[in-house]
Design an enzyme around this catalytic site. Structure first.
Site, PDB file in Angstrom:
ATOM      1  N   ASP A  12      24.940  11.201 -22.910  1.00 38.45           N
ATOM      2  CA  ASP A  12      23.840  12.169 -22.858  1.00 38.45           C
ATOM      3  C   ASP A  12      22.583  11.596 -22.205  1.00 38.45           C
ATOM      4  O   ASP A  12      21.593  12.294 -22.067  1.00 38.45           O
ATOM      5  CB  ASP A  12      23.521  12.648 -24.282  1.00 38.45           C
ATOM      6  CG  ASP A  12      22.535  13.809 -24.320  1.00 38.45           C
ATOM      7  OD1 ASP A  12      22.633  14.687 -23.448  1.00 38.45           O
ATOM      8  OD2 ASP A  12      21.663  13.823 -25.206  1.00 38.45           O
TER       9      ASP A  12
ATOM     10  N   SER B 290      19.283  19.380 -23.853  1.00 34.60           N
ATOM     11  CA  SER B 290      20.721  19.646 -23.805  1.00 34.60           C
ATOM     12  C   SER B 290      21.034  20.928 -24.565  1.00 34.60           C
ATOM     13  O   SER B 290      20.489  21.182 -25.645  1.00 34.60           O
ATOM     14  CB  SER B 290      21.492  18.478 -24.431  1.00 34.60           C
ATOM     15  OG  SER B 290      21.191  17.267 -23.772  1.00 34.60           O
TER      16      SER B 290
ATOM     17  N   GLN C 183      28.097  18.985 -19.209  1.00 32.82           N
ATOM     18  CA  GLN C 183      26.963  19.371 -20.040  1.00 32.82           C
ATOM     19  C   GLN C 183      26.117  20.407 -19.311  1.00 32.82           C
ATOM     20  O   GLN C 183      25.900  20.300 -18.104  1.00 32.82           O
ATOM     21  CB  GLN C 183      26.086  18.160 -20.367  1.00 32.82           C
ATOM     22  CG  GLN C 183      24.892  18.484 -21.264  1.00 32.82           C
ATOM     23  CD  GLN C 183      24.008  17.274 -21.525  1.00 32.82           C
ATOM     24  OE1 GLN C 183      23.014  17.056 -20.842  1.00 32.82           O
ATOM     25  NE2 GLN C 183      24.382  16.476 -22.520  1.00 32.82           N
TER      26      GLN C 183
END
Length: 293
Positions: free
Chosen positions: A209, A234, A284
């Protein structure tokens, strides 16, 4: 110092069991004043893995970030045992703070078996040893950030040796380029040879991430959330784990962004071991907004 920071990260992932299928994890702030999304995803995967029989590893996860995490409060993870099959095990995890869900994860685990094998080839990339460490490369750009922000970036990544193959987006702000980026990463310190393979998976989830949406920024010449020319967070995160790997050995994270629109950007990544094996895929979507004047 790196050994101490790696120990802190391992402690962060060592959840406290407070009841059957209920775990508590500590939290800490990252560069922005909220819990780092990779931390929540990795802790949730740890919680799920602790309820899986036979030590079978995760082969996929799908997650949604629902609310910003409070770095000053612990996070409670509740695991639902959705399915225990002969080959596959499925778990659902909800992370809660202050009585509200902040994160939701579904993960699937598979017993080891043989099957058909093929993969895409590893892309060209410079050797990690030829690239500067974050501590060597990034402080020269501290003037681009508000006071203290660069120190927070280096502290947040202290447990990970992460090296950019090219200049990161905040260095080339104002200069759009191809929406692709590469980083090499490994833990800042070795792990014992008998470390549970699930811990290596959880550590890769933590790192996944950190830089994935950088490619969105590169396409538009934006420097990023840390310098304030975009607002980002996110939204969802998915990973597929294909082959065993060690998080304390070099992994190439090859990333790209096929699209951005509607205040959202999509990042896709492939993770390769040093010897060229494709070990994971990552996708993502995140909020990527230009601040209003």
């Amino acid at each position: 110092m790196s050994d101490a920071q790696l120990k802190d990260l391992l402690d962060l992932l060592d959840l406290e069991r407070i009841e059957q299928d209920i775990y508590r994890g500590q939290s800490r702030s990252a560069v922005v004043p909220r819990v780092f999304g990779g931390q929540v995803a990795a802790q949730a995967l740890v919680a799920a893995g602790r309820t899986v029989p036979d030590g079978r590893p995760a082969h996929s996860l799908h997650a949604y970030f629902l609310r910003p995490g409070d770095p000053g409060a612990p996070i409670v993870y509740t695991v639902d045992r959705i399915r225990d099959g002969r080959s596959f095990t499925t778990r659902r995890v909800v992370a809660v703070q202050h009585g509200k869900p902040i994160f939701h994860l579904s993960a699937s685990f598979q017993a080891d078996e043989e099957g058909l094998e093929h993969q895409e080839p590893m892309p060209a990339a410079p050797d990690p040893e030829t690239l500067p460490t974050a501590e060597e490369a990034l402080p020269q750009y501290a003037h681009l950030f508000a006071p203290g922000v660069m120190d927070r970036i280096l502290e947040a990544r202290g447990a990970v040796d992460l090296r950019y193959a090219e200049a990161p987006p905040f260095v080339t702000a104002g200069q759009p380029r191809e929406p692709r980026s590469q980083v090499w990463f490994r833990t800042n310190g070795k792990l014992p040879d008998d470390t549970d393979p699930m811990l290596h998976i959880c550590l890769a989830t933590y790192v996944s991430d950190m830089t994935l949406l950088d490619s969105v920024l590169l396409a538009h010449g934006r420097g990023g959330w840390a310098i304030g020319d975009v607002v980002g967070a996110s939204l969802d995160h998915a990973m597929w784990f294909h082959r065993p790997f060690r998080a304390d050995e070099w992994l190439l994270y090859d990333q790209e962004s096929p699209t951005s629109q509607g205040g959202r950007g999509l990042g896709k990544g492939r993770i390769f071991s040093r010897d060229g094996r494709l070990v994971a895929d990552v996708i993502q979507e995140g909020v990527v907004r230009v601040p209003r004047a």
